[in-house]
Each structure stands twice: as structure tokens, then as C-alpha cells.
Motif scaffolding. Structure first.
Motif, short mmCIF file in Angstrom:
data_model
loop_
_atom_site.label_atom_id
_atom_site.label_comp_id
_atom_site.label_asym_id
_atom_site.label_seq_id
_atom_site.Cartn_x
_atom_site.Cartn_y
_atom_site.Cartn_z
N LYS A 287 0.96 -1.16 0.18
CA LYS A 287 -0.18 0.06 -0.08
C LYS A 287 1.04 1.41 -0.03
N LEU A 288 0.31 2.39 -0.64
CA LEU A 288 0.85 3.63 -0.33
C LEU A 288 0.41 4.37 0.81
N VAL A 289 1.54 4.72 1.60
CA VAL A 289 1.15 5.20 2.89
C VAL A 289 1.26 6.75 2.93
N GLU A 290 2.19 7.35 1.83
CA GLU A 290 2.46 8.57 1.67
C GLU A 290 2.77 8.94 0.15
N ARG A 291 2.24 10.22 0.05
CA ARG A 291 2.46 10.58 -1.44
C ARG A 291 2.49 12.24 -1.72
N GLY A 292 3.28 12.51 -2.24
CA GLY A 292 3.44 14.00 -2.55
C GLY A 292 4.51 14.54 -3.42
N PRO A 293 4.85 15.82 -3.37
CA PRO A 293 5.90 16.47 -3.92
C PRO A 293 7.22 15.88 -3.28
N ALA A 294 8.39 15.68 -4.05
CA ALA A 294 9.45 15.11 -3.36
C ALA A 294 10.05 15.96 -2.30
N ARG A 295 10.25 17.14 -2.60
CA ARG A 295 10.82 18.24 -1.51
C ARG A 295 9.90 18.06 -0.31
N GLU A 296 8.62 18.28 -0.49
CA GLU A 296 7.62 18.23 0.63
C GLU A 296 7.64 17.09 1.19
N VAL A 297 7.75 15.92 0.71
CA VAL A 297 7.91 14.51 1.52
C VAL A 297 9.05 14.50 2.36
N PHE A 298 10.13 14.86 1.71
CA PHE A 298 11.52 14.44 2.28
C PHE A 298 11.48 15.60 3.69
N ALA A 299 11.01 16.86 3.43
CA ALA A 299 11.24 17.86 4.50
C ALA A 299 10.12 17.46 5.52
N HIS A 300 9.05 17.12 5.14
CA HIS A 300 7.86 17.00 6.28
C HIS A 300 7.34 15.32 6.04
N ARG A 301 8.18 14.48 7.02
CA ARG A 301 7.73 13.05 6.68
C ARG A 301 6.56 12.80 7.70
N LEU A 302 5.37 12.64 7.22
CA LEU A 302 4.25 12.76 8.06
C LEU A 302 3.90 11.21 8.51
N HIS A 303 4.11 10.24 7.86
CA HIS A 303 3.88 8.93 8.20
C HIS A 303 5.18 8.28 9.17
N PRO A 304 4.69 7.54 10.05
CA PRO A 304 5.75 7.09 10.90
C PRO A 304 6.58 6.05 10.06
N TYR A 305 6.16 5.18 9.28
CA TYR A 305 7.04 4.62 8.23
C TYR A 305 7.83 5.44 7.63
#
Length: 322
Positions: A231-249
Motif C-alpha cells: 500500500k501507499l502510505v504517503e505521497r506528494g511532491p518530493a521536496r515536501e515529503v523529504f522535508a515533512h515526513r508525516l507517516h511513521p513508516y
């Protein structure tokens, strides 16, 4: 309209037992994954081994049949294409695999390897084939004289350039890159990634980039999807995901990689337990047996992938409790 759109994609592999091949269960390799790849952009898929990344790539390439869901290419469902549209699709979507040694036929010369997609998909004169061959080799930084050689006469990086030339010769719109640099030396990895970015800029290519190395994904990707147990647990712009990791995994996965700068604070997060079996995934959130921030609801209700910030989606109950 997105170039490639994946909607609710599932792939269940039956588990057989006995001489009568009785089905006793299904391995849920991919379980309801949705994302899109825009024209001229790179979508990066990351996650540990066995999470379903390569299975998705095989379904996009029509090497595996989907259990359910849709894959749309320029708005058309690829599972329902007629013979003519199917031929066009196979030309428009090419692949470069992890091991260039295994993906190139050792008994064929480079000329035959690179031009094979033209022979299969199109009818061209010999001069036209020669022209496209020289163009493809030039695009990846190889001399036309190399067309007479065999794969074993090249280094690993050169063999990956040959595999890329084979993909480029039919002028595709999308290239599936399944761990394209993981088998190469670090210095060669940088050369191949820069080449891929240059080709994307010049030719307007889109990439579906599958990798374990987070540094390469960060460098290559415009959008990123983090997968765990199908399953996808997180998805978004690469810069945003690397800067703000929202899912514990995502936080655990990214903390396991070395920092991108030596001065960046580094804190490794250790997980307890093993990855659950995709044959019998846990109820609720599939990460909850190992999650350091688990709540009661996590084992009871499966979280949906919902927008936390504009364009940034996460499947986690923690976001609803903040």
C-alpha cells in the motif's frame, strides 16, 4: 491529464497447496495503489524489498495481469487496448532494469540489441534503422562504432547506457526505471542519473523511478510515493515529503538512510519486530504492529490516503488527532 494514471491497482498471487493445487490464500503484493505520472516528470516509488514496487512496474509493462484496478495511459485503460493501440502503447512505454548484464543478450551485437524494438514494433528501411541507431547511441554518449561489439566488451555503466539506448530508439513518452543504478559504482551512478535528467530535459520524457536508495530518489523525482506491504502510505511532491515526513513508516525509512549533508543531525529510529506476511496482513493500518506511535484505532480501522497539506497525502490516524 496525467500521462500515466494508476487507480486502485491490486495484484493478488494465489497460494497453492497439494497435488490438486488447491488455493489456500492470496499474497496481496499490491493492494489498492493509486498515483499518476505527469508528462516530463519523474514519479519515485520507494519502500523496502517486497513492498510491491516492482510488481507495479510489471503491470504497467503488461508483464503481469492486474487482479483489479485500472492503469490509464493518455486516458485509455491499457488492459482494454486493441491490437493497434497496444502496439503504440508498447512503443510509448519502455523499461530499463537493474542489472544491465542480465538484461542484454550476450549473443547479440549491440546493433541487434538496440534496434530490436524497431524491428518488433515498426517497419523501417535499413538506412532509417541505421540513422536511428546512431542517434540513440549518441544520445547516451556511445560511439557508433560500438554497435559492432558484444555486451561483455563494455563496463557496467556502458551496458546500462546500451539498455537506455534500446529504450530511447522508439522515442517513448515514459520509461520505467527499476533500480537502474543500484548495480553500478557510486561514481557511475552519478553519471547515469545526470544522463537521465539531461535526456528528460531534452526529450520531455517521463520516468517511473523505482529505487531503494533515497538519495537517488530525492535527486531524480518530482513526486514520490512511499510503499509499505502493498500500500501507499504517503505521497506528494518530493521536496515536501523529504522535508515533512508525516507517516511513521516514512520517518523510520528515511532515518535509516545517511543524511544528505554531513552537518545534518542524524538520529536513527530502530523498529521492533518483522514485516508482516502479505499472505495475512494485519487488520487496520498494516504498519501498526511495528509503529512506535501506535494507537488503539490503528489496529481496528484502516486509514485512507488523505490530504494533509496541498498535494501531500498520508494514510495515518495520527494526522486526524493533531
Amino acid at each position: 491529464m496525467a500521462l500515466l494514471e494508476v487507480r486502485g491497482l491490486k495484484k493478488y498471487f494465489p497460494v497453492l497447496q497439494g497435488i490438486w493445487s488447491k488455493v489456500i490464500g492470496h499474497v496481496k503484493a499490491v493492494d489498492g495503489v493509486s498515483f499518476s505520472v505527469a508528462e516530463g516528470e519523474t514519479f519515485g516509488l520507494v519502500g523496502e524489498s517486497g513492498c510491491g514496487k516492482s510488481t507495479i512496474s510489471k503491470m504497467v509493462l503488461l508483464l503481469e495481469e492486474a487482479t483489479s484496478g485500472e492503469i490509464l495511459f493518455r486516458g485509455k485503460n491499457i488492459f482494454h487496448l486493441g491490437s493497434r493501440d497496444l502496439g503504440q502503447y508498447r512503443s510509448s512505454v519502455q523499461a530499463v532494469f537493474q542489472d544491465p548484464t542480465s538484461s542484454l543478450n550476450p549473443r547479440m551485437r549491440i546493433r541487434e540489441i538496440v534496434t530490436e524494438p524497431l524491428v518488433v514494433n515498426r517497419t523501417l528501411s535499413a538506412p532509417a534503422v541505421q540513422e536511428k541507431l546512431e542517434e540513440a547511441l549518441s544520445q547516451v554518449g556511445l560511439n557508433p562504432e560500438s554497435a559492432q561489439l558484444f555486451p561483455h566488451e563494455f563496463s557496467g555503466g556502458q551496458r546500462q547506457r546500451i539498455a537506455l539506448a534500446r529504450a530511447l530508439i522508439v522515442r517513448p513518452s515514459l520509461i520505467i526505471l527499476d533500480e537502474p543504478v543500484s548495480a553500478l559504482d557510486v561514481s557511475i551512478q552519478a553519471q547515469i542519473m545526470n544522463l537521465l535528467k539531461d535526456l528528460q530535459s531534452k526529450l520531455g520524457l517521463a520516468y517511473l523511478f523505482i529505487a531503494h536508495n533515497l538519495a537517488t530518489v530525492r535527486y531524480m523525482s518530482h513526486q514520490i510515493g512511499v510503499m509499505y506491504l502493498g500500500k501507499l502510505v504517503e505521497r506528494g511532491p518530493a521536496r515536501e515529503v523529504f522535508a515533512h515526513r508525516l507517516h511513521p513508516y516514512s520517518q523510520v525509512l528515511f532515518s535509516a538512510a545517511l543524511p544528505f549533508h554531513p552537518d545534518t543531525p542524524y538520529e536513527e529510529v530502530n523498529l521492533q519486530g518483522e514485516v508482516p506476511s502479505p499472505l495475512n496482513p494485519p487488520p487496520g493500518c498494516r504498519f501498526h504492529p511495528r509503529c512506535p506511535q501506535v494507537m488503539k484505532i490503528c489496529s481496528e480501522v484502516e486509514p485512507c490516503l488523505e490530504e494533509a497539506f496541498p498535494g501531500h497525502l498520508v494514510a495515518c490516524h495520527l494526522r486526524k488527532n493533531k
